[in-house]
Scaffold this motif. Structure first.
Motif, PDB file in Angstrom:
ATOM      1  N   TYR B  33       0.822  -1.199   0.000  1.00 56.85           N
ATOM      2  CA  TYR B  33       0.000   0.000   0.000  1.00 56.85           C
ATOM      3  C   TYR B  33       0.867   1.265   0.000  1.00 56.85           C
ATOM      4  O   TYR B  33       1.981   1.247   0.529  1.00 56.85           O
ATOM      5  N   SER B  99      -8.879  -8.016   4.969  1.00 58.20           N
ATOM      6  CA  SER B  99      -8.829  -6.926   5.950  1.00 58.20           C
ATOM      7  C   SER B  99      -8.487  -7.403   7.352  1.00 58.20           C
ATOM      8  O   SER B  99      -8.224  -6.594   8.238  1.00 58.20           O
ATOM      9  N   TYR B 100      -8.492  -8.714   7.592  1.00 57.43           N
ATOM     10  CA  TYR B 100      -8.145  -9.223   8.916  1.00 57.43           C
ATOM     11  C   TYR B 100      -6.632  -9.247   9.139  1.00 57.43           C
ATOM     12  O   TYR B 100      -6.172  -9.546  10.236  1.00 57.43           O
ATOM     13  N   ASN B 101      -5.877  -8.957   8.106  1.00 56.65           N
ATOM     14  CA  ASN B 101      -4.426  -8.954   8.253  1.00 56.65           C
ATOM     15  C   ASN B 101      -3.934  -7.602   8.734  1.00 56.65           C
ATOM     16  O   ASN B 101      -4.365  -6.561   8.252  1.00 56.65           O
ATOM     17  N   GLU B 102      -3.015  -7.628   9.696  1.00 58.75           N
ATOM     18  CA  GLU B 102      -2.427  -6.380  10.135  1.00 58.75           C
ATOM     19  C   GLU B 102      -1.534  -5.827   9.039  1.00 58.75           C
ATOM     20  O   GLU B 102      -1.023  -6.578   8.193  1.00 58.75           O
ATOM     21  N   GLN B 103      -1.366  -4.514   9.081  1.00 61.99           N
ATOM     22  CA  GLN B 103      -0.492  -3.888   8.089  1.00 61.99           C
ATOM     23  C   GLN B 103       0.803  -3.447   8.760  1.00 61.99           C
ATOM     24  O   GLN B 103       0.808  -2.932   9.874  1.00 61.99           O
ATOM     25  N   PHE B 105       3.981  -1.015   8.451  1.00 51.72           N
ATOM     26  CA  PHE B 105       4.330   0.238   7.801  1.00 51.72           C
ATOM     27  C   PHE B 105       5.841   0.429   7.715  1.00 51.72           C
ATOM     28  O   PHE B 105       6.583   0.010   8.606  1.00 51.72           O
ATOM     29  N   GLY B 106       6.261   1.073   6.647  1.00 46.54           N
ATOM     30  CA  GLY B 106       7.645   1.495   6.515  1.00 46.54           C
ATOM     31  C   GLY B 106       7.888   2.747   7.341  1.00 46.54           C
ATOM     32  O   GLY B 106       6.950   3.314   7.903  1.00 46.54           O
TER      33      GLY B 106
END
Lengths: 113, 114
Positions: B33, B99-103, B105-106
């Motif tokens: 993303y 959508s159940y997966n955590e994201q 971030f960089g």
């Protein structure tokens, strides 16, 4: 469109006081995620809630998901200076099959030592 | 070993220039993303790719063009930069598009357009 609202926008507390941030969605959510962003940092995943009325604890942090799955809260007991940062809730858009998360505006917590 | 990395960390440039931001993840995730975070810390998704396929394309000026050469990389090219493009841009990844997966971030790229 779908919205996720968070209040308050800012909160200043004395170290040792409790803190709560509230999250409200315009639609029913399949799940809700919480992230923390330290000053100058990036969002980091804290937890996910899935079930109606679910309550989860992580040490001094308590997360709740409302019965209607449209609201959630994060409560911190006895804040410490390490709790400083911005807390975001995020819910999936629509069916959630794109991975798209709608983020709340965030609540920025300042803790005075 | 950094999970999601971005380069550069800071980018200062003049209006009208073209610039690129690069992102790489070594988590083996399928979905990546791009987010924009404005000065009020509001996080808004711009694009998402799943296994090199564009799946989210928000209402973003077409001066912004993402590119995913493989599922571990997602780049963002911005043409004709404007003052309003100044923001922090975060890349993120998740295991799948569910959508159940955590994201994850960089570290972000702080873009300043003068």
């Amino acid at each position: 469109g779908q919205q996720v609202m968070q209040i308050p926008q800012y909160q200043h507390v004395q170290e040792g006081e409790d803190f709560t941030t509230y999250c409200n969605s315009s639609t029913t959510l399949s799940n809700i995620q919480w992230y923390k962003q330290r000053p100058g940092g990036h969002p980091v995943f804290l937890i996910q809630l899935v079930k109606s009325g679910e309550v989860k604890k992580q040490k001094r942090l308590t997360f709740q998901f409302g019965e209607a799955k449209k609201n959630s809260s994060l409560h911190i007991t006895a804040t410490q200076t390490t709790d400083v940062g911005t807390y975001f809730c995020a819910g999936p858009e629509g069916s959630g099959n794109t991975g798209k998360l709608i983020f709340g505006q965030g609540t920025t917590l300042q803790v005075k030592p | 070993d950094t999970a999601v990395s971005q380069t550069p960390k800071y980018l200062v440039t003049q209006m009208g220039n073209d610039k690129s931001i690069k992102c790489e993840q070594n988590l083996g995730h399928d979905t990546m993303y791009w987010y924009k975070q404005d000065s009020k810390k509001f996080l808004k998704i711009m694009f998402s790719y799943n296994n090199k396929e564009l799946i989210i394309n928000e209402t973003v000026p077409n001066r912004f063009s993402p590119k995913s050469p493989d599922k571990a990389h997602l780049n963002l090219h911005i043409n004709s930069l404007e003052l309003g493009d100044s923001a922090v841009y975060f890349c993120a990844s998740s295991l799948t598009r569910d959508s159940y997966n955590e994201q994850f971030f960089g570290p972000g790229t702080r873009l300043t357009v003068l």
